[in-house]
Design a protein around this motif. Structure first.
Motif, PDB file in Angstrom:
ATOM      1  N   ARG A 172     -16.391 -28.943 -58.543  1.00 30.47           N
ATOM      2  CA  ARG A 172     -16.725 -27.853 -57.785  1.00 30.47           C
ATOM      3  C   ARG A 172     -17.140 -26.956 -58.278  1.00 30.47           C
ATOM      4  O   ARG A 172     -17.899 -26.387 -56.833  1.00 30.47           O
ATOM      5  CB  ARG A 172     -15.209 -27.447 -56.890  1.00 30.47           C
ATOM      6  CG  ARG A 172     -14.285 -27.040 -57.888  1.00 30.47           C
ATOM      7  CD  ARG A 172     -12.976 -27.347 -57.588  1.00 30.47           C
ATOM      8  NE  ARG A 172     -12.833 -26.089 -56.765  1.00 30.47           N
ATOM      9  CZ  ARG A 172     -12.765 -24.725 -56.944  1.00 30.47           C
ATOM     10  NH1 ARG A 172     -13.161 -24.535 -57.754  1.00 30.47           N
ATOM     11  NH2 ARG A 172     -13.057 -23.982 -55.987  1.00 30.47           N
ATOM     12  N   LYS A 214     -22.582 -36.470 -58.726  1.00 31.09           N
ATOM     13  CA  LYS A 214     -22.333 -38.580 -57.963  1.00 31.09           C
ATOM     14  C   LYS A 214     -22.762 -39.761 -58.835  1.00 31.09           C
ATOM     15  O   LYS A 214     -21.978 -40.173 -58.611  1.00 31.09           O
ATOM     16  CB  LYS A 214     -23.098 -38.195 -57.064  1.00 31.09           C
ATOM     17  CG  LYS A 214     -22.550 -39.449 -56.391  1.00 31.09           C
ATOM     18  CD  LYS A 214     -23.398 -39.375 -54.143  1.00 31.09           C
ATOM     19  CE  LYS A 214     -23.279 -40.693 -53.602  1.00 31.09           C
ATOM     20  NZ  LYS A 214     -23.723 -40.412 -52.263  1.00 31.09           N
ATOM     21  N   PRO A 228     -13.988 -31.661 -54.623  1.00 31.26           N
ATOM     22  CA  PRO A 228     -14.934 -31.875 -53.061  1.00 31.26           C
ATOM     23  C   PRO A 228     -14.870 -33.358 -52.579  1.00 31.26           C
ATOM     24  O   PRO A 228     -14.915 -34.199 -53.557  1.00 31.26           O
ATOM     25  CB  PRO A 228     -15.868 -31.719 -53.998  1.00 31.26           C
ATOM     26  CG  PRO A 228     -15.826 -31.694 -55.653  1.00 31.26           C
ATOM     27  CD  PRO A 228     -14.016 -32.022 -55.668  1.00 31.26           C
ATOM     28  N   ASP A 229     -15.514 -33.638 -51.882  1.00 35.66           N
ATOM     29  CA  ASP A 229     -15.949 -34.653 -51.458  1.00 35.66           C
ATOM     30  C   ASP A 229     -17.160 -34.878 -51.859  1.00 35.66           C
ATOM     31  O   ASP A 229     -18.137 -34.892 -53.159  1.00 35.66           O
ATOM     32  CB  ASP A 229     -16.290 -35.373 -49.948  1.00 35.66           C
ATOM     33  CG  ASP A 229     -17.195 -36.220 -49.161  1.00 35.66           C
ATOM     34  OD1 ASP A 229     -15.764 -37.101 -48.892  1.00 35.66           O
ATOM     35  OD2 ASP A 229     -17.965 -36.786 -49.731  1.00 35.66           O
ATOM     36  N   ASN A 271     -19.860 -37.639 -51.550  1.00 37.03           N
ATOM     37  CA  ASN A 271     -20.881 -37.463 -51.278  1.00 37.03           C
ATOM     38  C   ASN A 271     -21.601 -36.354 -51.090  1.00 37.03           C
ATOM     39  O   ASN A 271     -22.652 -35.396 -50.543  1.00 37.03           O
ATOM     40  CB  ASN A 271     -20.606 -38.222 -49.527  1.00 37.03           C
ATOM     41  CG  ASN A 271     -20.541 -39.452 -49.981  1.00 37.03           C
ATOM     42  OD1 ASN A 271     -20.964 -40.131 -50.633  1.00 37.03           O
ATOM     43  ND2 ASN A 271     -19.781 -40.306 -49.132  1.00 37.03           N
ATOM     44  N   SER A 272     -20.451 -34.574 -51.356  1.00 43.86           N
ATOM     45  CA  SER A 272     -21.418 -33.674 -51.367  1.00 43.86           C
ATOM     46  C   SER A 272     -21.563 -33.434 -52.955  1.00 43.86           C
ATOM     47  O   SER A 272     -22.640 -32.335 -52.937  1.00 43.86           O
ATOM     48  CB  SER A 272     -19.564 -32.602 -50.597  1.00 43.86           C
ATOM     49  OG  SER A 272     -18.742 -32.253 -51.959  1.00 43.86           O
ATOM     50  N   LEU A 273     -21.653 -34.142 -53.907  1.00 42.73           N
ATOM     51  CA  LEU A 273     -21.620 -33.428 -54.855  1.00 42.73           C
ATOM     52  C   LEU A 273     -23.608 -33.689 -55.202  1.00 42.73           C
ATOM     53  O   LEU A 273     -24.114 -34.616 -54.743  1.00 42.73           O
ATOM     54  CB  LEU A 273     -21.005 -34.042 -56.019  1.00 42.73           C
ATOM     55  CG  LEU A 273     -19.865 -34.075 -55.513  1.00 42.73           C
ATOM     56  CD1 LEU A 273     -18.638 -35.462 -57.025  1.00 42.73           C
ATOM     57  CD2 LEU A 273     -19.741 -33.153 -56.089  1.00 42.73           C
ATOM     58  N   PRO A 274     -24.103 -32.752 -55.850  1.00 38.57           N
ATOM     59  CA  PRO A 274     -25.366 -33.242 -56.504  1.00 38.57           C
ATOM     60  C   PRO A 274     -25.677 -34.466 -56.744  1.00 38.57           C
ATOM     61  O   PRO A 274     -24.294 -35.067 -57.753  1.00 38.57           O
ATOM     62  CB  PRO A 274     -25.097 -32.082 -57.462  1.00 38.57           C
ATOM     63  CG  PRO A 274     -24.196 -31.469 -57.473  1.00 38.57           C
ATOM     64  CD  PRO A 274     -23.449 -31.917 -57.131  1.00 38.57           C
ATOM     65  N   ASP A 275     -26.595 -34.554 -56.869  1.00 42.60           N
ATOM     66  CA  ASP A 275     -27.239 -36.329 -57.098  1.00 42.60           C
ATOM     67  C   ASP A 275     -26.368 -36.829 -58.299  1.00 42.60           C
ATOM     68  O   ASP A 275     -26.197 -38.071 -58.744  1.00 42.60           O
ATOM     69  CB  ASP A 275     -28.542 -36.782 -56.970  1.00 42.60           C
ATOM     70  CG  ASP A 275     -28.842 -37.143 -55.356  1.00 42.60           C
ATOM     71  OD1 ASP A 275     -27.671 -37.236 -55.107  1.00 42.60           O
ATOM     72  OD2 ASP A 275     -30.378 -36.883 -54.718  1.00 42.60           O
TER      73      ASP A 275
END
Lengths: 192, 192, 192, 192, 192, 192
Positions: free
Chosen positions: E41, E19, E9-10, E12-16
């Protein structure tokens, strides 16, 4: 597996001696275990199979109890991944040993089962005969002697293992399935 | 292995029916193959063993020739590393097939043996019953059908393999050795 | 296996040194063992193969007799299921040891063979080098020392095993078959 | 393993031809790879070993690049768990292929390595020769042909695998360890 | 393996929380190890995976050093043929142990590695948990105790082995590949 | 195994969050499954273990039913010979699938079980992840797709298999035994 590759013969088509023994088993057990009909399509083989079975499993003068013998069958049949024998003989094992948990234990891992050290040694010997009979040596007999087994007992362990190795292969190859009744036998106080 | 763990009984101490059959074999072969005395210390097991043997190996109405059957025995007994059965049944195989080299070939690697594609398929099925009977599936039967075997022939292959799996374990465990006579039988034109 | 994948070259097409050695072997044995022609299509590999072979199998100053060495070859080649080496070296083993039964015995199960405890230890070490060389440890050498072998003997055992592991793979992969003559050699008193 | 069981001989004690070749390797590599001294205590075996090695690994007319050949060595030596060969030939593989990551990849799992489909087929064949040479059949050759390999290439693959199977067993059994220099070779741009 | 079956996954798309941890790792290592994005993911599984990892690999009160733990990971991951874990954890092992050669050694054959007898016992126990956990018995614990490990240390060894057995299967199944950076880490004096 | 090597902690000594979850399970099941106390002596590992478990086994949006998931657990735990997981998850499988016989069937030989072809494909994939994850290739995914599974379902199958491979090793190594209650659950109509 196609369930109709080797259809069981009609009971009434069987030779009289076989039919009589099957009816006797049905009388005693309340149902006909599938092995009795599954092998009956070959009468000569059937007679030899059950003669051998009875010589090993029913004889009175053995250092092995009937529970011991069924424990060998259940354990080695699990190693051979034979569904019929694990379920059917697991049921008989529970009944003879009066231990409702022991069959599942030895089928998964006999090293973790709640059995005596003597039974553990018996199963170790049986598993070696089952899987690496060509490596059996004097030390394997000595391990049995240390638990009070003599060489006649060793013969019983080996012969039961060898006979059910035959049975396992016949059941697996021919698609034999256990009767549903076996699964629950010996698990609850009043099981037949 | 101690050679005296399971001494062969004296011929004259055996039950009459067993003694008679042993003498008959001796008359025919010129010697008593060790399996006949080695198992005779347990008469009931002896009778079942040879009844089973004869039902499989002597029956007339089979899609397998007697040479085919001995080829199965020799091949699977080698997989089980059973000295007695490889040597004794290898001898009979040479005689039935009239091929002095074939027993050594299938014992070492049946894939390299000078046999027919039909026999190769037969041995592939036998080896799977011998080593991984729990994995036998419909495709294994179809491979036999492609070479003209039917399901009764498949039963013969499986049953012979299973029975000699028993025999292999008994022979290895008990230290049974082949009679010296077997090693040379069928190798030279005028072998007995 | 297609028998024509790697056709043996014509004897007269070979380099002089190879042709001379092949003729010498033919003179001595009465036939040309197939390995001599089967590998001759690659002269450089042929020369290295037989130089290695002779360095191990013909050298005089070894704690292993020539019979011991052929016993290692026969036993480990059977473990690798190499038809050529089991049959050809089994023949030589019978001759060197003057024991017509021993080759079949070690090929099926060296634990059951009629050999000395020293030879048994030698074969146990060889089989471990053959199948699990990464697990060889000091205890394996100590087991040899207990039977009078020193570390040079251990090297001989290991090197013979390793070299014939190469030979086994070449023979099996290329479809090499034993000459018919080998099967009977050393089995009867006056065998060539 | 006792590191002193088979001490390497002093360079000056070696026969002239061996000493010359060792010095030549040292000149070229900057150090003496341990296999050159480890085997030199047996001059006749040493000469055969390196003659065989050179016949396979240095020959010019092969369908396999030198990188392909080292890839076979690294992959099958990992299957045999031979520390010396994985580290030493992994280094040479990195240099020939100019791929600093590929040796570690094929040593762990050649199915996951960043190699061509042709190299994957080459390694699948090599691994079968390494582990189950008795099961090699026509289909295995056909799988090679589908990627442009001919039967001479198949021989190269098999012979390299077989030769290094010998080498692996000698190195593991004798406790041969890789020179420290090999571990880093070919990993960084300016590696020696 | 198709490299796009499970795309990472990108960031920036991950939960905080995920990330943040990924960025923290990137800050420390200079790159994002592929396992952090490969598993991300599935956030719930990601959190459990790294919580488990940290509980075992980062805890302070253990009889095992961090180098010991990475040695277990590298050795058992090689047995499971997991490319990602052998390369990534081999790198960390080199750094913790300050031994640039040890990871390659234990990955090929831990019996030949330049490690302490205590570490050898630790790896023997780990390999048994990895490959035959159903056979672990009291004697295996006693072998650890002989080297000063207690039962809490045994738990650490087993749990690390079991956790990375999970990790190995996830990485191999999903086609996870090691970051190129790992291959060289810890091999040269100034490695990052 | 000594039953007291890793004694279960007293419920009241546990951290509040763990104690609360254990009490919740006890409320629901009528007893405390041994895994909840057996792992609780390591709170951080406990929390990660059950977080992972719940992420895989309790999630709602999966192509696998809860029965499918327990079937994977029972089958692969039997392959790993883990007594605790076969018995405990076999019980849950019986309940979810409402099939009192299926757990014993898949534990002995999933090829003979009375399950759908889709479940058979699911278990074949799981068994390969369990035993040979390094050999998983695209063809294995395609076999799943043919039965309607997508790649997310494949991840679920693999992750459940991998997680319980961890659980199996922890249970076997630590001597964890199933609660007696599990053996009978789901076998009789009114089972608790």
């Amino acid at each position: 597996m196609s369930p109709v590759r080797y259809p069981a013969p009609d009971l009434n088509s069987l030779p009289d001696d076989i039919k009589a023994k099957v009816l006797e088993v049905q009388e005693k057990a309340g149902f006909i275990p599938n092995v009795f009909l599954g092998l009956a399509r070959r009468p000569a083989e059937w007679r030899a199979f059950f003669a051998y079975h009875d010589a090993l499993m029913l004889k009175e003068d053995s250092g092995l109890s009937k529970g011991d013998r069924e424990m060998i069958v259940t354990t080695t049949s699990a190693a051979n991944q034979c569904l019929y024998c694990v379920v059917a003989h697991g049921a008989i094992l529970r009944i003879y040993e009066k231990k409702p948990l022991v069959a599942d234990q030895v089928a998964v891992n006999h090293r973790k089962a709640d059995i005596s050290p003597r039974q553990r040694a018996m199963l170790d010997f049986a598993m070696k005969v089952c899987q690496r009979s060509h490596e059996i040596e004097d030390a394997d007999f000595e391990a049995l002697h240390a638990h009070g087994f003599n060489d006649e007992d060793a013969w019983d362990i080996a012969a039961i293992t060898a006979f059910f190795g035959l049975s396992n292969r016949m059941a697996s190859f021919s698609g034999m399935v256990p009767n549903p009744e076996f699964y629950l036998m010996g698990r609850v106080p009043k099981a037949k």
